[in-house]
Design a protein around this motif. Sequence first.
Motif, mmCIF file in Angstrom:
data_model
loop_
_atom_site.group_PDB
_atom_site.id
_atom_site.type_symbol
_atom_site.label_atom_id
_atom_site.label_comp_id
_atom_site.label_asym_id
_atom_site.label_seq_id
_atom_site.Cartn_x
_atom_site.Cartn_y
_atom_site.Cartn_z
ATOM 1 N N LEU A 250 -9.059 -7.212 -0.587
ATOM 2 C CA LEU A 250 -9.482 -6.234 0.417
ATOM 3 C C LEU A 250 -8.523 -6.226 1.606
ATOM 4 O O LEU A 250 -8.206 -5.164 2.161
ATOM 5 N N VAL A 251 -8.065 -7.414 2.005
ATOM 6 C CA VAL A 251 -7.078 -7.506 3.091
ATOM 7 C C VAL A 251 -5.804 -6.773 2.691
ATOM 8 O O VAL A 251 -5.270 -5.949 3.446
ATOM 9 N N GLU A 252 -5.307 -7.068 1.493
ATOM 10 C CA GLU A 252 -4.055 -6.455 1.043
ATOM 11 C C GLU A 252 -4.196 -4.937 0.879
ATOM 12 O O GLU A 252 -3.246 -4.187 1.123
ATOM 13 N N ARG A 253 -5.371 -4.498 0.484
ATOM 14 C CA ARG A 253 -5.604 -3.061 0.345
ATOM 15 C C ARG A 253 -5.427 -2.360 1.679
ATOM 16 O O ARG A 253 -4.812 -1.293 1.755
ATOM 17 N N GLU A 254 -5.932 -2.977 2.742
ATOM 18 C CA GLU A 254 -5.796 -2.372 4.068
ATOM 19 C C GLU A 254 -4.363 -2.482 4.586
ATOM 20 O O GLU A 254 -3.863 -1.571 5.254
ATOM 21 N N ARG B 25 0.189 -10.154 -8.533
ATOM 22 C CA ARG B 25 0.181 -8.774 -9.013
ATOM 23 C C ARG B 25 -1.071 -8.034 -8.548
ATOM 24 O O ARG B 25 -1.066 -6.802 -8.442
ATOM 25 N N ILE B 26 -2.135 -8.775 -8.256
ATOM 26 C CA ILE B 26 -3.312 -8.151 -7.639
ATOM 27 C C ILE B 26 -2.937 -7.626 -6.261
ATOM 28 O O ILE B 26 -3.382 -6.554 -5.845
ATOM 29 N N THR B 27 -2.092 -8.375 -5.551
ATOM 30 C CA THR B 27 -1.632 -7.949 -4.238
ATOM 31 C C THR B 27 -0.910 -6.616 -4.319
ATOM 32 O O THR B 27 -1.163 -5.697 -3.522
ATOM 33 N N VAL B 28 -0.005 -6.481 -5.280
ATOM 34 C CA VAL B 28 0.739 -5.232 -5.445
ATOM 35 C C VAL B 28 -0.224 -4.085 -5.754
ATOM 36 O O VAL B 28 -0.120 -2.995 -5.182
ATOM 37 N N ALA B 29 -1.164 -4.327 -6.654
ATOM 38 C CA ALA B 29 -2.139 -3.287 -7.014
ATOM 39 C C ALA B 29 -2.974 -2.882 -5.808
ATOM 40 O O ALA B 29 -3.201 -1.688 -5.561
ATOM 41 N N ALA B 30 -3.458 -3.865 -5.050
ATOM 42 C CA ALA B 30 -4.303 -3.568 -3.889
ATOM 43 C C ALA B 30 -3.545 -2.769 -2.841
ATOM 44 O O ALA B 30 -4.073 -1.805 -2.262
ATOM 45 N N MET B 31 -2.297 -3.157 -2.580
ATOM 46 C CA MET B 31 -1.508 -2.422 -1.600
ATOM 47 C C MET B 31 -1.236 -1.003 -2.070
ATOM 48 O O MET B 31 -1.210 -0.065 -1.265
ATOM 49 N N ALA B 32 -1.051 -0.820 -3.382
ATOM 50 C CA ALA B 32 -0.845 0.529 -3.920
ATOM 51 C C ALA B 32 -2.075 1.392 -3.691
ATOM 52 O O ALA B 32 -1.968 2.583 -3.347
ATOM 53 N N VAL B 33 -3.257 0.810 -3.845
ATOM 54 C CA VAL B 33 -4.497 1.547 -3.597
ATOM 55 C C VAL B 33 -4.591 1.956 -2.130
ATOM 56 O O VAL B 33 -4.912 3.112 -1.802
ATOM 57 N N GLY B 34 -4.296 1.036 -1.230
ATOM 58 C CA GLY B 34 -4.360 1.349 0.200
ATOM 59 C C GLY B 34 -3.388 2.440 0.597
ATOM 60 O O GLY B 34 -3.735 3.361 1.356
ATOM 61 N N ARG B 35 -2.171 2.363 0.063
ATOM 62 C CA ARG B 35 -1.166 3.373 0.402
ATOM 63 C C ARG B 35 -1.553 4.722 -0.173
ATOM 64 O O ARG B 35 -1.351 5.770 0.458
ATOM 65 N N ALA B 36 -2.104 4.721 -1.385
ATOM 66 C CA ALA B 36 -2.531 5.982 -2.003
ATOM 67 C C ALA B 36 -3.641 6.637 -1.189
ATOM 68 O O ALA B 36 -3.666 7.862 -1.015
ATOM 69 N N ARG B 37 -4.575 5.831 -0.684
ATOM 70 C CA ARG B 37 -5.663 6.410 0.120
ATOM 71 C C ARG B 37 -5.128 7.023 1.411
ATOM 72 O O ARG B 37 -5.624 8.062 1.867
ATOM 73 N N ARG B 38 -4.131 6.402 2.008
ATOM 74 C CA ARG B 38 -3.573 6.975 3.236
ATOM 75 C C ARG B 38 -2.896 8.309 2.934
ATOM 76 O O ARG B 38 -3.071 9.287 3.684
ATOM 77 N N VAL C 112 -9.026 -5.529 9.585
ATOM 78 C CA VAL C 112 -7.630 -5.372 9.164
ATOM 79 C C VAL C 112 -7.178 -3.920 9.302
ATOM 80 O O VAL C 112 -6.065 -3.644 9.748
ATOM 81 N N ARG C 113 -8.053 -2.975 8.946
ATOM 82 C CA ARG C 113 -7.678 -1.560 9.083
ATOM 83 C C ARG C 113 -7.395 -1.222 10.544
ATOM 84 O O ARG C 113 -6.416 -0.526 10.851
ATOM 85 N N SER C 114 -8.232 -1.708 11.441
ATOM 86 C CA SER C 114 -8.024 -1.461 12.865
ATOM 87 C C SER C 114 -6.706 -2.062 13.337
ATOM 88 O O SER C 114 -5.963 -1.455 14.112
ATOM 89 N N PHE C 115 -6.400 -3.264 12.865
ATOM 90 C CA PHE C 115 -5.139 -3.919 13.253
ATOM 91 C C PHE C 115 -3.951 -3.102 12.785
ATOM 92 O O PHE C 115 -2.992 -2.881 13.534
ATOM 93 N N VAL C 116 -3.991 -2.632 11.547
ATOM 94 C CA VAL C 116 -2.884 -1.857 10.999
ATOM 95 C C VAL C 116 -2.691 -0.561 11.789
ATOM 96 O O VAL C 116 -1.558 -0.186 12.124
ATOM 97 N N GLU C 117 -3.766 0.114 12.098
ATOM 98 C CA GLU C 117 -3.671 1.375 12.835
ATOM 99 C C GLU C 117 -3.181 1.157 14.263
ATOM 100 O O GLU C 117 -2.432 1.981 14.801
#
Length: 386
Positions: free
Chosen positions: A75-79, A246-259, A16-21
């Motif tokens: 994990l998908v949503e995080r990426e 709401r887990i989705t929102v949290a996971a996406m927030a983590v992914g965006r914060a890491r970027r 998923v990370r590769s796809f997003v990039e």
Amino acid sequence: MQLGLSEEQEMIVATVRSFVEREIHPHEAEVERTGVVPPELAAEIRRKVIELGFYACNFPETVGGAGLSHLDFALVERELGRGSMALTHFFGRPQNILMACEGEQRERYLLPAVRGDRMDALAMTEPEAGSDVRGMKCTARRVDGDWVVNGTKHFISGADHADFLIVFVATGEDDTPHGPKKRITAFLVDRGTPGFNVRDGYRSVSHRGYANCILDFDDCRLPDAQVLGEVDCGFEVMNTWLYATRITVAAMAVGRARRAFDLALDHAAARRQFGQTIGRFQGVSFQLADAVTEIDAADWLTLAAAWRLDQDLPAKREIASAKLYATEMLARVTDMAIQAFGGMGLMDDYPLERFWRDARVERIWDGTSEIQRHIIGRELLRPRGS
């Protein structure tokens, strides 16, 4: 709970990370500039996700999904959080509430949504009913065997691309010791249904290109076949399927914060002032240390909440804690990243100012931070009879 990812989970993250990039990042600046995702680009992203086998990965294999666990899906949503929401929307994660479809509804709505043939959207919020869902004024009443819907919904994300919508409306009212209490029913409403209109919503500083829409219902007639679940049981359907979003929102927030953090870290290691890299100054390095600690904490809160769902353990408090902490953490981390960049952090040469703006809405939608604190407090006090 296992504290490391399995080989399969590591593969999910890498894929998923590769796809997003590769497929999302190159188009972000243009979508941010225009506020529009071209239809051909949306279709291309959806097609590539289907080919990858990740479309509707949040649905069980019995209906054609990938059958990922809650933890795997987090994990998908995080990426996906590392990319523009306007574009990752077409990665395709239909609303899990569609699993409540029965009979012909499965062929008309559930299965086409899972295949990627039709897109859905969820409609709950109204101008006077945000956190107070039961305050909705959009109603459906019985007329000659049908339901006639009147009212307005707003802030409806994805409605501009949706082929049908899952709409929650009031279908009656009960008298209770605490006053009148509205009964809510969920309906499946096709785009183009007479009396139903989707129009442009408001211009938002967050998530440009991920449009919000206004829905108008003017004597819109719906047969019983359009009821999702049971009449007057919309809250039961909602609570069964939706609170895990709401887990989705949290996971996406983590992914965006890491970027955002990665950009700040690279800048701190390269930018020189006063004869050394700025990362060597405690004023910068301590902020980086605090940020990565908060990101890791939010990550573990989120994954732990998803794991509890997979184990059929109570998770309302844990999900609320994850959503609350991760979204507030994102605001702090994006602000820190801009501070590390200085004035350039606010220029659109970098995506940081976008992350900063996007972060603001995360504390509002899918339940405000105040609602999450209410849930946490309630779950703590109820066992003690308070």
